[in-house]
Design an enzyme around this catalytic site. Structure first.
Site, PDB file in Angstrom:
ATOM      1  N   HIS A 179       0.511  -1.289   0.533  1.00 45.42           N
ATOM      2  CA  HIS A 179      -0.080   0.637   0.371  1.00 45.42           C
ATOM      3  C   HIS A 179       0.778   1.639  -0.227  1.00 45.42           C
ATOM      4  O   HIS A 179       0.031   2.561  -0.009  1.00 45.42           O
ATOM      5  CB  HIS A 179      -1.034  -0.258   1.193  1.00 45.42           C
ATOM      6  CG  HIS A 179      -2.388  -0.683   1.484  1.00 45.42           C
ATOM      7  ND1 HIS A 179      -2.824  -0.723   0.814  1.00 45.42           N
ATOM      8  CD2 HIS A 179      -2.292  -2.322   1.880  1.00 45.42           C
ATOM      9  CE1 HIS A 179      -4.127  -1.559   0.856  1.00 45.42           C
ATOM     10  NE2 HIS A 179      -3.179  -2.520   1.313  1.00 45.42           N
ATOM     11  N   ASP A 393       3.534   9.921  -0.682  1.00 43.73           N
ATOM     12  CA  ASP A 393       2.458   8.500  -0.630  1.00 43.73           C
ATOM     13  C   ASP A 393       2.345   7.473  -1.245  1.00 43.73           C
ATOM     14  O   ASP A 393       2.247   7.834  -2.398  1.00 43.73           O
ATOM     15  CB  ASP A 393       0.726   9.786  -0.565  1.00 43.73           C
ATOM     16  CG  ASP A 393       0.188   9.577   0.722  1.00 43.73           C
ATOM     17  OD1 ASP A 393      -0.148   8.088   1.503  1.00 43.73           O
ATOM     18  OD2 ASP A 393      -0.916  10.296   1.420  1.00 43.73           O
TER      19      ASP A 393
HETATM   20  C1  GDG Z   1      -1.986   4.212   2.792  1.00 43.14           C
HETATM   21  C2  GDG Z   1      -1.338   4.530   2.104  1.00 43.14           C
HETATM   22  C3  GDG Z   1      -2.827   5.152   0.418  1.00 43.14           C
HETATM   23  C4  GDG Z   1      -8.619  10.263   7.821  1.00 43.14           C
HETATM   24  N1  GDG Z   1      -8.505  11.067   8.814  1.00 43.14           N
HETATM   25  C5  GDG Z   1     -10.041  10.246   9.465  1.00 43.14           C
HETATM   26  C6  GDG Z   1     -10.363   9.572   8.298  1.00 43.14           C
HETATM   27  N2  GDG Z   1      -9.658   9.420   7.441  1.00 43.14           N
HETATM   28  C7  GDG Z   1      -9.531   7.894   6.002  1.00 43.14           C
HETATM   29  C8  GDG Z   1      -9.909   8.827   5.176  1.00 43.14           C
HETATM   30  C9  GDG Z   1      -8.608   8.026   4.116  1.00 43.14           C
HETATM   31  C10 GDG Z   1      -7.764   7.433   4.530  1.00 43.14           C
HETATM   32  O1  GDG Z   1      -8.016   7.642   6.736  1.00 43.14           O
HETATM   33  C11 GDG Z   1      -6.761   7.747   4.575  1.00 43.14           C
HETATM   34  O2  GDG Z   1      -6.448   6.992   3.839  1.00 43.14           O
HETATM   35  P1  GDG Z   1      -4.654   7.380   2.136  1.00 43.14           P
HETATM   36  O3  GDG Z   1      -4.646   7.432   1.623  1.00 43.14           O
HETATM   37  O4  GDG Z   1      -3.708   8.663   3.114  1.00 43.14           O
HETATM   38  O5  GDG Z   1      -4.641   6.223   3.240  1.00 43.14           O
HETATM   39  P2  GDG Z   1      -2.240   5.978   4.890  1.00 43.14           P
HETATM   40  O6  GDG Z   1      -3.444   6.156   5.977  1.00 43.14           O
HETATM   41  O7  GDG Z   1      -1.384   6.799   4.382  1.00 43.14           O
HETATM   42  O8  GDG Z   1      -2.600   4.827   3.918  1.00 43.14           O
HETATM   43  C12 GDG Z   1      -1.849   5.832   1.130  1.00 43.14           C
HETATM   44  C13 GDG Z   1      -3.675   3.721   1.325  1.00 43.14           C
HETATM   45  O9  GDG Z   1      -2.680   2.715   2.254  1.00 43.14           O
HETATM   46  C14 GDG Z   1      -3.917   2.807   0.382  1.00 43.14           C
HETATM   47  O10 GDG Z   1      -3.784   1.812   0.206  1.00 43.14           O
HETATM   48  O11 GDG Z   1      -3.761   5.239  -0.530  1.00 43.14           O
HETATM   49  O12 GDG Z   1      -0.752   5.945   0.558  1.00 43.14           O
HETATM   50  O13 GDG Z   1      -0.688   5.127   3.125  1.00 43.14           O
HETATM   51  O14 GDG Z   1     -10.368   6.777   3.377  1.00 43.14           O
HETATM   52  O15 GDG Z   1     -10.877   8.942   4.292  1.00 43.14           O
HETATM   53  N3  GDG Z   1     -11.546   9.290   8.627  1.00 43.14           N
HETATM   54  C15 GDG Z   1     -12.703   8.923   9.260  1.00 43.14           C
HETATM   55  N4  GDG Z   1     -12.150  10.232  10.492  1.00 43.14           N
HETATM   56  C16 GDG Z   1     -11.080  10.763  10.317  1.00 43.14           C
HETATM   57  O16 GDG Z   1     -10.892  11.573  11.265  1.00 43.14           O
HETATM   58  N5  GDG Z   1     -13.574   8.547   9.486  1.00 43.14           N
END
Ligand code: GDG
Length: 484
Positions: A179, A393
């Site tokens: 990921h 990212d």
């Molecule tokens: C890894 C990789 C890759 C965030 N704050 C809240 C919340 N979120 C949710 C968002 C989104 C998710 O968390 C974050 O998505 P990211 O893509 O930034 O993910 P990472 O945690 O860094 O994860 C990344 C991912 O895996 C998938 O393969 O995209 O590059 O680092 O869905 O909505 N959700 C809620 N409250 C929050 O305060 N409910």
């Protein structure tokens, strides 16, 4: 995966219409650091999160299983079912959480795989714990996987599992998806256990990455470190590596979101009302700039705050017309680099607010909490400009969720070139966030963009995410694995 790769959002599996599952699929067994469930007062319930929702119907329809850690160190319950899927817990002790998870995975691999943005800890005890936990996952998978199953292993915490599993169960088809980014060889080769990690992944039939670049970085490291033969496709996106007479397929499988689900949530009247209420609460500004991230030093939250502060300072933004909302979800709080990052961000928020806020009207609204997904969607709708400025990212799902939530066809994204999402979301205002002036210019462009251009670009973003959603991603990976 972090926060179930789709975040700690709400809602239970089965609320939405499930896409049909091809009936001839072999059983699918998923392994990820965490099981897709949470303990509640009523017992186990499915964890919120897009990935879980995409994979659950496939597991249910093929009689598959999910193998992972419950998140508790004090017990490891016997296998149980939730919503028609078998869940098999892998026990992890408190000492192992410190060494394998917080240590090797999140303080060793995480910074190294993200451009070495922070110094990695390379510690032999942490490495031993990583090996021991990976071996435990492999043993459970070997015991639990039906003959001929497709095994899909997720993320950087489990990179040794494929080879450990193959040694016990050569009948299985083994796939792995990373990921996060896979770094260039010059960085990867710092890892004292670099050969072991590559050997672990080469136990797969199929290794998937977010971007073609990650796939090619992996192939280059495998060639340099283990002297294996690799055949790259002409477009340099995929490759086949020969290992002990086996063929390991490597390629990009960019992850996405459940577009229909986000659109459905965004379309409700309650969401519209809540979005207007948010705008009113913020003092009815002309432009709401929004950031939503885990509070991780890779996400470039400080960069965008500093750029916002400088633009206010120069008078290019106006605290009476432009406000910023930054949701920073707590994450990995035991690790020092994360504590440092939090202090720096809170210092910046304080200094910008001290300088530019008016009584009762802060110019930066900072939320250090996980907010429910139903609350995030109206925030996306209220946000006029989304700022996604990571240094590096894997993908960045927030960039995709924002576009899915903008069913009104309006809204602009400023997006770092160093997020995987930049490969697809070319209608965003793409920027190199390391370049201070370019970042300021990108923010100004987004804030001042004419409505006509905003709508055109948003239409492009929305068309792109509808073409490749999360169900399509899972199907594409599993079909590729099944066809090998
Ligand atoms: C890894 C990789 C890759 C965030 N704050 C809240 C919340 N979120 C949710 C968002 C989104 C998710 O968390 C974050 O998505 P990211 O893509 O930034 O993910 P990472 O945690 O860094 O994860 C990344 C991912 O895996 C998938 O393969 O995209 O590059 O680092 O869905 O909505 N959700 C809620 N409250 C929050 O305060 N409910």
């Amino acid at each position: 995966m972090n926060t179930a790769a789709g975040g700690p959002d709400a809602g239970s599996i089965g609320e939405h219409e499930e896409p049909p599952v091809p009936v001839d699929r072999p059983p699918i067994v998923v392994a990820a650091n965490r099981l897709p469930v949470m303990r509640t007062e009523e017992g186990w319930s499915p964890s919120p999160g897009g990935l879980v929702r995409a994979l659950y119907p496939l597991l249910r329809a093929t009689g598959g299983k999910w193998i992972g850690w419950t998140g508790d160190t004090d017990d490891a319950p016997a296998p149980f079912h939730v919503d028609g899927v078998d869940l098999v817990p892998v026990p992890i002790s408190a000492a192992e959480v410190e060494l394998y998870y917080e240590g090797f995975s999140n303080d060793g691999l995480w910074p190294l795989y993200h451009d070495a943005l922070r110094e990695s800890t390379y510690d032999a005890d942490q490495w031993d714990a990583y090996g021991a936990v990976n071996q435990r996952f492999a043993d459970v998978l070997a015991a639990e996987s039906p003959v001929g199953a497709l095994v899909w292993i997720h993320d950087y915490q489990l990179q040794l599992v494929p080879a450990m599993l193959r040694a016990q169960r050569p009948d299985l088809r083994i796939g792995f998806f990373l990921h996060i980014p896979f770094p260039p060889h010059e960085l990867f080769s710092r890892l004292p256990w670099r050969n072991e990690v590559i050997e672990g992944l080469l136990g797969c039939d199929l290794v998937g990455f977010q971007r073609p670049m990650g796939a090619m970085n992996f192939v280059a490291s495998a060639q340099q470190l283990l002297d294996v033969e690799a055949e790259r496709s002409d477009d340099e996106r995929t490759a086949v590596i020969d290992v002990d007479g086996r063929r390991v397929h490597v390629g990009p499988f960019p992850i996405s979101i459940d577009v229909a689900e986000v659109e459905e949530m965004a379309a409700g009247r309650a969401t519209r009302q809540r979005a207007s209420q948010i705008r009113a609460r913020l003092g009815d500004p002309e432009v709401i700039l929004l950031g939503v991230d885990r509070l991780d030093y890779t996400k470039g939250i400080g960069l965008r705050l500093r750029a916002f502060g400088r633009l206010l300072e120069q008078g290019l933004l106006d605290p009476e017309r432009h406000v910023m909302v930054q949701v920073a979800t707590p994450t990995r709080e035991a690790i020092e680099h994360y504590q440092d990052e939090r202090h720096e961000i809170e210092r910046l928020v304080g200094s910008i607010n001290g300088r530019f806020s008016r009584l009762g009207l802060p110019v930066v609204h900072y939320i250090y909490r996980t907010i429910p997904f139903e609350e995030l969607i109206p925030l996306y709708r209220a946000g006029d400009v989304l700022l996604v400025t990571p240094f590096r990212d894997g993908m960045n799902l927030v960039a995709k969720e924002y576009a899915a939530a903008h069913i009104d066809g309006d809204g602009v994204e400023v997006l770092s070139e160093f997020a995987g999402a930049a490969d697809e979301l070319t209608d965003a205002v793409l920027v190199n966030p390391h370049d201070e002036q370019a970042l300021e210019a990108a923010i100004v462009t987004a804030v001042e963009m004419h409505r006509h251009e905003r709508r055109e670009r948003m239409a492009g973003l929305r068309a792109q995410i509808s073409k490749f959603d999360l169900h399509g991603w899972a199907d594409r990976f599993l079909d590729a694995l099944a066809d090998l």
